[in-house]
Design an enzyme around this catalytic site. Structure first.
Site, PDB file in Angstrom:
ATOM      1  N   GLU A  24     -17.182  50.367   4.407  1.00 31.85           N
ATOM      2  CA  GLU A  24     -16.662  49.042   4.113  1.00 31.85           C
ATOM      3  C   GLU A  24     -17.189  48.451   2.811  1.00 31.85           C
ATOM      4  O   GLU A  24     -16.486  47.704   2.129  1.00 31.85           O
ATOM      5  CB  GLU A  24     -16.985  48.068   5.267  1.00 31.85           C
ATOM      6  N   SER A  77      -6.413  27.332  69.357  1.00 29.30           N
ATOM      7  CA  SER A  77      -7.551  27.583  70.242  1.00 29.30           C
ATOM      8  C   SER A  77      -8.853  27.819  69.492  1.00 29.30           C
ATOM      9  O   SER A  77      -9.932  27.784  70.094  1.00 29.30           O
ATOM     10  CB  SER A  77      -7.254  28.785  71.141  1.00 29.30           C
TER      11      SER A  77
END
Length: 638
Positions: free
Chosen positions: A111, A494
């Site tokens: 780079e 229930s």
């Protein structure tokens, strides 16, 4: 001083600090080129006035001294494995000193070979690029240094204009005045994009190789270093040959810059690269994660959650969560099949030209779309992916119960002619489950499926701590994000009866106390409506003990018991065990007529498993910031 590093990766390469000697004397040709470049750029910017215009809105570089990059917030299960992340840019910061020397060497070589020599920009490279771009009057060729790339990434847009380029140069020059070279390189390595959602070298290393950046080899470092230029073009997942060629370019540049010997280059280039499978992160607990996300955003704000790198430790157990997911999915599918077959999900037109297919990697248990290609007397053949599988009669028998209409409330019609052709035709598009694979990985044996229309929910708690170990809020989070485990209110029926009997025991009743199981009729004096509860068996059992009444879930005995203990006492007890939803102050409450959330019902019932002690439900045990400082810590609240 250039970064010396703390690792050599076992490669024995030339030390990072050994930079090729360059003559300090400039030739007259070079001086002329530099002077020409400066004149061109200064003239293009309009000299002093132009520079003022361009620099008046430049961001302050000094803020980089306290650089804190955007980092993902990570969510951990109870065994510290990551179950989710929240991020804008997926990034984990790693100091330069923890990286092998080959990582910065590779980046610098490919780079910006003159990184440790220039003052932010390379004039010779800029002049070459300027001449190349002059004919087109726009930026076609770049000459950006690492410093310039960093300023563009942090402060500027990616538009290719001369104005942006000049701002980039000015910022790069300022950055070099404020930060050291190693600081710039460290920020760059943690900021730059490497493709596939990976920002920074640490996440890139994890994404591609499944390891920390501190463990990268020379070959792996060179492949990663080749990505920032064009992450999509050089992706080893999608373009492996281009990625390998680019790796070779990086390694060759490292040799040219004196970081490697020729032998090291050849050895690294010859090594095989083993990639991590592309990460399609399993979202094992989407409803749970969404509740965590909402809490974090409310408490800390969007910026901290999506950029602050929090570590959130939760109570979720991954094995229990996966088991819960399977239970809900299979349960809802079985229930849906009992309602009957709704028919194919679509058809392929005979006139439609079939496009080329992309091969799918199938696994046993996958539920996928398929197209009926043949219908036999005892089987159906279905195209799945690029292959063809078979559905035998036994694996589609449930479908002979077919709905008369599209609504589940309609009657089910039983098809007596148990032939595949009575329910499926060639060209039908259907859902199938893969039961067996061929040796080549294609589908062999299949079963007929359909996506259920009904929804469900599940929650599991640790009674001792209140920790939520598993949560399922619906059949499919992508289909509906509504969390039914926390937000839906359904009649518990229930399941509410233990609250009645616990209230009675607290008031002095014993398991052997007797209550009458007999008919009862109530009339509402205001509406004249009649309520006549019954037992499931439509029978009456006379005097029964509380133990038997609860064990057999006798409705009438429970209503009589609640009449004795008092509705208000039952409601008060329900509040004490954590039930906060509105409760009807009448005897129908004995049969669970008031809607509750699944979470509060589970939390309330957990009191019985914890010897009468209630622990407040909790999802998060602790939260730390990206430096490990504790922001929250939660102990069980009983």
């Amino acid at each position: 001083m250039p970064y010396e590093g703390s690792h050599d990766s076992g490669t024995g390469q030339v030390p990072f600090s050994r930079i090729r000697e360059r003559s300090p004397r400039w030739s007259w040709t070079r001086r002329l080129l530099v002077a020409f470049a400066v004149l061109l750029f200064m003239g293009g910017a309009g000299m002093g006035g132009g520079l003022y215009y361009l620099t008046r809105d430049l961001p302050p570089i000094e803020s980089l001294r306290s650089y804190e990059p955007s980092q993902a917030t990570r969510i951990y299960a109870d065994d510290n494995q990551i179950i989710g992340q929240f991020f804008v840019e997926k990034r984990v910061f790693v100091p330069l000193a923890k990286l092998p020397k080959v990582v910065p060497q590779a980046i610098i070589a490919v780079e910006d070979a003159h990184f440790y020599e220039h003052k932010g920009f390379n004039l010779e490279a800029m002049l070459r690029a300027f001449i190349a771009n002059l004919g087109s009057l726009r930026i076609r060729q770049g000459a950006s240094t690492i410093t310039q790339q960093l300023t563009r990434t942090l402060f500027l847009s990616s538009e290719k204009t001369f104005k942006r380029k000049i701002k980039e140069l000015l910022l790069a020059y300022k950055m070099e005045k404020v930060l050291t070279k190693d600081e710039i390189l460290e920020i760059y390595l943690n900021q730059i994009y490497f493709g596939h959602g990976a920002y920074g070298i640490q996440v890139a290393s994890r994404t591609y190789f499944g390891k920390d950046a501190s463990d990268l080899t020379l070959a792996e470092a060179a492949m990663l270093a080749g990505l920032p230029k064009a992450p999509n073009d050089y992706s080893p997942y999608t373009h492996p040959e281009k990625a390998k060629t680019r790796q070779g370019v990086v390694l060759r540049r490292m040799v040219e810059e004196g970081y490697l010997t020729e032998a090291q280059y050849k050895e690294a280039y010859a090594q095989n690269i083993f990639l991590q499978k592309p990460l399609s992160e399993e979202n094992v607990a989407p409803y749970f994660l969404e509740q965590v996300r909402q809490y974090l955003v409310t408490t800390y704000g969007d910026d901290t959650v999506y950029k602050g790198g929090l570590n959130v430790y939760t109570t979720l157990n991954v094995d229990m969560q996966r088991a819960s997911n399977r239970a809900i999915e299979e349960g809802l599918r079985d229930l849906d099949k009992r309602q009957g077959f709704r028919g194919p999900i679509g058809r392929r037109s005979e006139k439609e030209e079939e496009p080329g297919r992309v091969a799918m990697l199938l696994q046993v248990g996958d539920i996928v779309d398929g197209e009926v290609t043949r219908v036999g007397a005892d089987a159906v053949w279905v195209k799945v992916g690029t292959g063809e599988g078979r559905i035998p009669l036994d694996e589609m028998s449930w479908a002979f119960r077919r709905l008369k209409g599209p609504d589940l409330r309609n009657d089910v019609q039983v098809i007596k002619n148990r032939k595949p052709g009575s329910i499926l035709k060639v060209g039908d598009l259907i859902k199938v489950r893969v039961l067996r694979l061929t040796s080549e990985g294609g589908a062999d044996l299949l079963s007929l499926e359909q996506e259920p229309q009904v929804e469900g929910a599940f929650v599991a708690l640790d009674p001792a701590t209140g920790g939520i170990k598993a949560m399922v809020g619906g059949y499919d989070f992508k289909r509906s994000e509504f969390n039914r485990a926390m937000l839906s209110r359904r009649q518990p029926g229930s399941a509410f009866k233990p609250v009645i009997y616990a209230t009675a025991v607290e008031m002095g009743f014993t398991p052997s106390s007797m209550v009458v199981d007999s008919p009862i009729i109530y009339t509402d004096p205001d509406t004249a409506k009649v309520w006549k509860p019954e037992n499931y068996e439509s029978r009456f059992y006379g005097p029964v003990s509380l133990r038997d009444a609860l064990a057999h879930s006798r409705n009438l005995a429970t209503v009589h018991l609640m009449e004795k203990v008092g509705v208000r006492n039952v409601i008060n007890f329900a509040r004490r065990i954590g039930i906060q939803s509105p409760l009807s102050p009448d005897l129908s409450l004995a049969l669970g007529s008031s809607g509750l959330s699944l979470l509060e019902l589970a939390s309330g019932i957990s009191v019985f498993a914890n010897q009468g002690v209630r622990s407040e439900p909790v999802m998060i045990t602790s939260i730390t910031d990206h430096n490990g400082a504790i922001l929250e810590s939660h102990e069980p609240q009983t």
